[in-house]
Scaffold this motif. Sequence first.
Motif, PDB file in Angstrom:
ATOM      1  N   GLY A  84      31.051  49.671  28.157  1.00  0.00           N
ATOM      2  CA  GLY A  84      32.194  49.507  29.080  1.00  0.00           C
ATOM      3  C   GLY A  84      33.215  49.820  28.438  1.00  0.00           C
ATOM      4  O   GLY A  84      34.210  50.298  29.450  1.00  0.00           O
ATOM      5  N   ARG A  85      33.725  49.896  27.158  1.00  0.00           N
ATOM      6  CA  ARG A  85      35.016  50.424  26.935  1.00  0.00           C
ATOM      7  C   ARG A  85      34.960  51.922  27.242  1.00  0.00           C
ATOM      8  O   ARG A  85      36.174  52.233  27.695  1.00  0.00           O
ATOM      9  N   GLN A 140      37.387  56.191  30.658  1.00  0.00           N
ATOM     10  CA  GLN A 140      37.399  57.154  31.946  1.00  0.00           C
ATOM     11  C   GLN A 140      38.124  56.800  32.812  1.00  0.00           C
ATOM     12  O   GLN A 140      38.962  57.710  33.490  1.00  0.00           O
ATOM     13  N   GLY A 141      38.193  55.535  33.279  1.00  0.00           N
ATOM     14  CA  GLY A 141      38.929  54.958  34.408  1.00  0.00           C
ATOM     15  C   GLY A 141      40.420  55.316  34.405  1.00  0.00           C
ATOM     16  O   GLY A 141      41.115  55.777  35.318  1.00  0.00           O
ATOM     17  N   PHE A 170      35.924  52.273  36.794  1.00  0.00           N
ATOM     18  CA  PHE A 170      36.266  50.504  36.326  1.00  0.00           C
ATOM     19  C   PHE A 170      35.019  49.675  37.012  1.00  0.00           C
ATOM     20  O   PHE A 170      34.860  48.817  36.530  1.00  0.00           O
ATOM     21  N   GLN A 171      34.450  50.133  38.288  1.00  0.00           N
ATOM     22  CA  GLN A 171      33.349  49.550  38.614  1.00  0.00           C
ATOM     23  C   GLN A 171      32.102  49.283  37.599  1.00  0.00           C
ATOM     24  O   GLN A 171      31.808  48.450  37.552  1.00  0.00           O
ATOM     25  N   ALA A 204      38.555  45.341  33.609  1.00  0.00           N
ATOM     26  CA  ALA A 204      38.309  46.480  34.800  1.00  0.00           C
ATOM     27  C   ALA A 204      38.607  45.746  35.955  1.00  0.00           C
ATOM     28  O   ALA A 204      39.004  46.659  37.020  1.00  0.00           O
ATOM     29  N   GLN A 205      38.414  44.562  36.266  1.00  0.00           N
ATOM     30  CA  GLN A 205      38.699  43.850  37.672  1.00  0.00           C
ATOM     31  C   GLN A 205      40.200  43.910  37.803  1.00  0.00           C
ATOM     32  O   GLN A 205      40.467  44.260  39.186  1.00  0.00           O
ATOM     33  N   GLN A 206      41.111  43.839  37.004  1.00  0.00           N
ATOM     34  CA  GLN A 206      42.298  43.963  37.059  1.00  0.00           C
ATOM     35  C   GLN A 206      42.903  45.239  37.573  1.00  0.00           C
ATOM     36  O   GLN A 206      43.661  45.271  38.306  1.00  0.00           O
ATOM     37  N   TRP A 207      42.260  46.422  37.060  1.00  0.00           N
ATOM     38  CA  TRP A 207      42.471  47.589  37.291  1.00  0.00           C
ATOM     39  C   TRP A 207      41.950  47.838  38.894  1.00  0.00           C
ATOM     40  O   TRP A 207      42.719  48.550  39.620  1.00  0.00           O
TER      41      TRP A 207
END
Length: 401
Positions: free
Chosen positions: A357-358, A363-364, A380-381, A391-394
Amino acid sequence: MTVRRLSKRCLSLALVGLIGCGGISLARAEGPALRADMIQALQSMQSQLEAGDDAAVATRAADSASRLEGGNAADRWARALFLQLAASANAHQGNKSLAADQLAEARRIDDIPDARRLSWLRQEARLRLSGGQTRQGADLLTQWVERSGGDDASRWLLVQARASLEEWSAAANSLDRLRASGTEGWSQSQRQLASTVYQQAGRFDDALTLLGDDASSPDVWRRAAGLAQQAGDDGRAAAIWESGWRRGVLTSDEDLLQLARLHIAGGTPARAAEHLGNWLDSGRLDSSSANLRLIAQAWTAARDHENALSAWQTLADKTGRTEDWQQLAELAYGWGEWQTTRDALSRLREAGGEISGRDWLLQGFASLQLGDREAARNAFQQARAAGVEQAQQWLDSLGSA
């Protein structure tokens, strides 16, 4: 006892502090006049000692010294001589600590001739050193050297004692006095001791001057660098190794690699990288994965972004290892090299590496910095699906698709 055995006995006893075979006359000349019975007793005990009757002399002389406490000047002088006889007898039996204590007691008696007191100081120092009382012996020997001017044998003994106590500066000071009269006659073991002392004292230039004819021996340079490392000075170890390499002594492949490692550890990683680059380009070292990894680590330690990223790229291309692509991605991200970050993560996936996930989050962020909002959203998804809360914040910051 034969003449030959008696001669050896005299020599042995003289070394541990006897008045000396045939030394009663000298003792009489040094101090106050002694009574006839005192002279007879001293001569009798000396004869016993020369004959090897150590135990009897140790007891008899100590008793005689005890009976003379508090007497006049002649009694004090006789008492000191009896103590010396007792010390000699005890030393010959291996009772070095007791012998040293008896000499110390003799030295403290009033009105003892200075020459005799100084001689006993030296004898006590040697007894304490040989008896394991290293610090006390070294301090006493230092006093003797300072008062008498010393001799080479005692100074070497003092150097050894200070070195065993890890008192390197004091040992180096004693060495300086020895070097003042030249080093031509020094043995190999003495040179090694001196080199060790100077290195531990941080005086590496002095240590290197002692290499002499051994300057062409790789082991000497390796040992010198190793001692610098043990002293915690990797930078100096690198400088020593570099000197050995420049003199054409340390020239094997492993020597070259060790020079690079020492420069990295010693705080001069750019120098290591430059060396490695030259050796790889010239073919002096082969372009193995291990060697490519070392130059990548060197440029990284030097924080040379361009060369470090290029080196890791070259290594990862060669090995195809996911760990190398991961390292390249992490470095590029940390240094704000967004395109390299994204490319490395793509190659990581192509190499079959596990994408965390990191990794998706990195990459996002890299894609976002490059202005590729769609790629950033997709990454991010993926990060959100892997359980990364951030990720949700982004995604929220990107708004709806």
